[in-house]
Design an enzyme around this catalytic site. Sequence first.
Site, short mmCIF file in Angstrom:
data_model
loop_
_atom_site.label_atom_id
_atom_site.label_comp_id
_atom_site.label_asym_id
_atom_site.label_seq_id
_atom_site.Cartn_x
_atom_site.Cartn_y
_atom_site.Cartn_z
N PHE A 1 -0.43 3.28 1.81
CA PHE A 1 0.81 3.03 1.06
C PHE A 1 0.91 3.82 -0.24
O PHE A 1 1.99 4.02 -0.76
CB PHE A 1 1.01 1.53 0.80
CG PHE A 1 -0.18 0.81 0.25
CD1 PHE A 1 -0.53 0.92 -1.08
CD2 PHE A 1 -0.94 -0.01 1.08
CE1 PHE A 1 -1.62 0.24 -1.59
CE2 PHE A 1 -2.04 -0.71 0.58
CZ PHE A 1 -2.39 -0.58 -0.76
N GLY B 1 3.33 6.88 -0.59
CA GLY B 1 4.75 6.77 -0.92
C GLY B 1 5.04 5.85 -2.09
O GLY B 1 6.17 5.79 -2.57
N HIS B 2 4.05 5.09 -2.54
CA HIS B 2 4.30 4.06 -3.58
C HIS B 2 3.32 4.27 -4.73
O HIS B 2 2.32 3.56 -4.82
CB HIS B 2 4.13 2.67 -2.96
CG HIS B 2 4.69 1.56 -3.81
ND1 HIS B 2 4.02 1.04 -4.89
CD2 HIS B 2 5.85 0.87 -3.72
CE1 HIS B 2 4.75 0.05 -5.42
NE2 HIS B 2 5.86 -0.06 -4.74
N PHE B 3 3.51 5.17 -5.70
CA PHE B 3 4.56 6.17 -5.64
C PHE B 3 3.89 7.53 -5.74
O PHE B 3 2.79 7.61 -6.30
CB PHE B 3 5.51 6.00 -6.84
CG PHE B 3 6.20 4.65 -6.87
CD1 PHE B 3 7.38 4.45 -6.18
CD2 PHE B 3 5.65 3.60 -7.59
CE1 PHE B 3 8.03 3.22 -6.22
CE2 PHE B 3 6.30 2.37 -7.62
CZ PHE B 3 7.49 2.17 -6.93
N VAL C 1 0.51 2.70 -7.24
CA VAL C 1 0.50 1.28 -7.61
C VAL C 1 0.59 0.48 -6.32
O VAL C 1 1.42 0.78 -5.45
CB VAL C 1 1.73 0.94 -8.50
CG1 VAL C 1 1.77 -0.56 -8.78
CG2 VAL C 1 1.69 1.72 -9.80
#
Lengths: 83, 148
Positions: free
Chosen positions: B45, B48-50, B55
């Site tokens: 994750f 894409g985050h971020f 985070v």
Amino acid sequence: MSDTKTIESEIKEIIAQIMEVEPEKITPSAKFVEDLGMDSMMALEIVAAIEKKYKITIPEEYLMKLATLGDVVAIAQQFIGKS
Amino acid sequence: MELDIKEIQKILPQTYPFLLIDRIVEFEPKKRIVSLKNVSFNEYFFAGHFPGMPVMPGVLIIEAMGQTAIVFFAKSYPAELQSGTLYYLGKVEAKFMQPVFPGDQLKIEVKPLKILAMMGIVEATASVGDKIVAKAELIFAAKGKENK
């Protein structure tokens, strides 16, 4: 010990908030499931909120008996009286 | 009592990339459970985050709490459950206090508030070191596979 009217209006408020329905729709005889659309998780949440507010424990076997506001008030009072 | 990942995998229906706890480090039946989640930069994750600012998404902290609650429920009340039991969330009330970054170790403690035969309310606290990063109350239910 609180009187029936006070307990009824406090419990009505708890139910209205959890079920997101107008308090006026929760009449003493309106059926939670058929008339108001309650599901089992809402029932659990309502019982937990009432237990917390009045510092009582409502045993699981009473859950099926809680079909209307009138039932909830009667059973809550029964346990409030015991505590 | 401790449970390693093999034991956790026997209980949780979730698998990669959605198995969000690594180990159970404390467990007292019907009272409390503590799990660990090691957060690595390699988590999918973070791509894409971020981008450039990794985070951990708050919803995944909630998911880790939910998975910890499933292990708690399954180990505390084994007689109520069968293999193939499905679990679902009904409501979550959460607060996020601190961001979780790569390298952090999440410690998640779950305690029951009210448990019935096939559903319950639990409170969960996630911390990193001595800082609480998130708190939540989760309402969940369990269902056997044949009567979904």
